[in-house]
Enzyme design. Sequence first.
Site, short mmCIF file in Angstrom:
data_model
loop_
_atom_site.label_atom_id
_atom_site.label_comp_id
_atom_site.label_asym_id
_atom_site.label_seq_id
_atom_site.Cartn_x
_atom_site.Cartn_y
_atom_site.Cartn_z
N CYS A 1 0.79 -1.22 0.00
CA CYS A 1 0.00 0.00 0.00
C CYS A 1 0.83 1.28 0.00
O CYS A 1 1.99 1.28 0.38
CB CYS A 1 -0.87 0.07 1.26
N GLY B 1 1.03 0.18 -5.13
CA GLY B 1 -0.19 -0.62 -5.12
C GLY B 1 -1.06 -0.31 -6.30
O GLY B 1 -1.36 0.86 -6.56
N ASN C 1 -0.64 1.11 5.64
CA ASN C 1 0.38 0.36 4.92
C ASN C 1 1.08 -0.53 5.93
O ASN C 1 1.62 -0.04 6.92
CB ASN C 1 1.39 1.34 4.28
N GLY C 2 1.06 -1.83 5.69
CA GLY C 2 1.70 -2.76 6.61
C GLY C 2 0.85 -3.98 6.83
O GLY C 2 -0.04 -4.29 6.02
N TYR D 1 14.17 -2.23 -3.58
CA TYR D 1 13.24 -2.36 -4.70
C TYR D 1 11.94 -1.54 -4.60
O TYR D 1 11.53 -0.91 -5.56
CB TYR D 1 12.87 -3.85 -4.87
#
Length: 497
Positions: free
Chosen positions: A35, A61, A136-137, A277
């Site tokens: 996310c 995302g 996010n997570g 990345y």
Amino acid sequence: MVTTRTTSGKRGALTVDSQPQDSDHIDGLKPSDHCAVVGYRGNDPGFGILLTALKTLQHRGQESAGIATFSNSTINVRKGMGLVAEVFNDRYTDSYLTGNVGIGHTRYSTAGTKSMENAGPFLVTNSLGHIAISHNGEITNADPLREEMMKLGLTFLTTSDTEVLLMELARDITNYGVAGGIKMAMDRLKGSYAVTLMINDRLFAIRDPLGIRPLVLGKSDAGYIVASETCALDILGARKIRDIKPGEAVEITDSGPQVLFQKPSPRTAHCMFEYVYFARPDSVIDNVEVFKSRINLGHHLAREYPVEADVVIPVPDSGRAQALGYSQESGIPYSEGLIKNRFSDRTFIMPTQEARKKAVALKLNTIKSEIEGKRVILVDDSIVRGNTMKHIVSLLRSSGAAEVHVRIGSPPIVAPCYFGVDMKTKDQFVATGRTIEEIREEIGADSLGYVSITGLVESIGKPENSLCLGCLTGMYPTQVPSQAKTVRQKELESFTE
Ligand code: SF4
């Protein structure tokens, strides 16, 4: 388009059947983050600002996107499946999502969980009013927390850990006030969470005590912006104020950020893959420039695994910075020998090896003059299953490469991720149970070298115990509950090879 009701009780348009595009995944088999989160508070209408921020963070995302704003005493949410531009593709949204406080979200798909119910932002209404969250997570103890709350009579609409996070926060804030409630929730929540939260017209930014996922605060003439990465601030003409610190809960008010508290933690665990990345190379995460860390990885690779060769070629786009670094350090010329079709469909679920091979061929072509008769050093950031690398090596050979030496800008991935990345189960990694020589043989290269963990840590430039290296070592910075492991592995096993 179909029209339905959002959880705010307002009418919202949900775009369905959108085909996500992921331009950086040759075969969809790269590790993927889940996310991006954003938040805004200021003088201008928030919708356009949040929309630009989400478009900038699209790489984090592509499954779904959503925006929530506060106006007329309510929070309106609009979200849908697909890219940001696909979800917000009509001229009615800006008149619906009015107001100068808001949050936004994009989500990445893992197999078996791609559905509208998991799209963010999430919204609940209780005695405090409306509470919306972008996350996010991954909450590793979401299942026991959900069970516990269900026993108390709470009802859940989804299987998402974000809904558990929201319910925990909503309940604790209602009972203990904003600061006390967030603190209480932090004591109970395990795992990773970088969050933008709205309680009616109030905006908050919260980061887990290990700081696993990034979160940054910036300011422009229009107001304050919270985002997963600094590239979103740059595009909005905002300057970075600072990273939200691990364990910090900050309220973004009209007069600036007000720190509610910072939960102490003996260490941090910033995800090393953000640098390798996930994050855009033009972002700066926890004061480290992502591009620079990738160049450093290339330098390390060249020192650790030198080889006589004629040309350094990246796997586009993921290996580009590491390849440039390798070229700089070794003095071997850099060239673009592989060209990617940015507009072909994702090949996430391809039923057979042959189908995947064709899909990779559709996505990549070679510039033969750069390859024919040459000893090629092929550089990428990581290898997960090895299928793609095998096909690319074979593509280079069929284009006339005299030798193909593969160099990887991260150490071998040997263990799953429990903190928000769709890494496969252990036995799906090409590096699990294989020596480097066996992996070389598997992908058909003349030689193979992965950067060492020491090289990785030095390239990022942070102390080893401030980073999460869990998927490289199998040693995680926080307990991975066995129940979470079971659920996660079940989810990952539904991945169709
Ligand atoms: S396990 Fe790997 S991918 Fe997951 S947070 Fe840690 S370093 Fe990042």
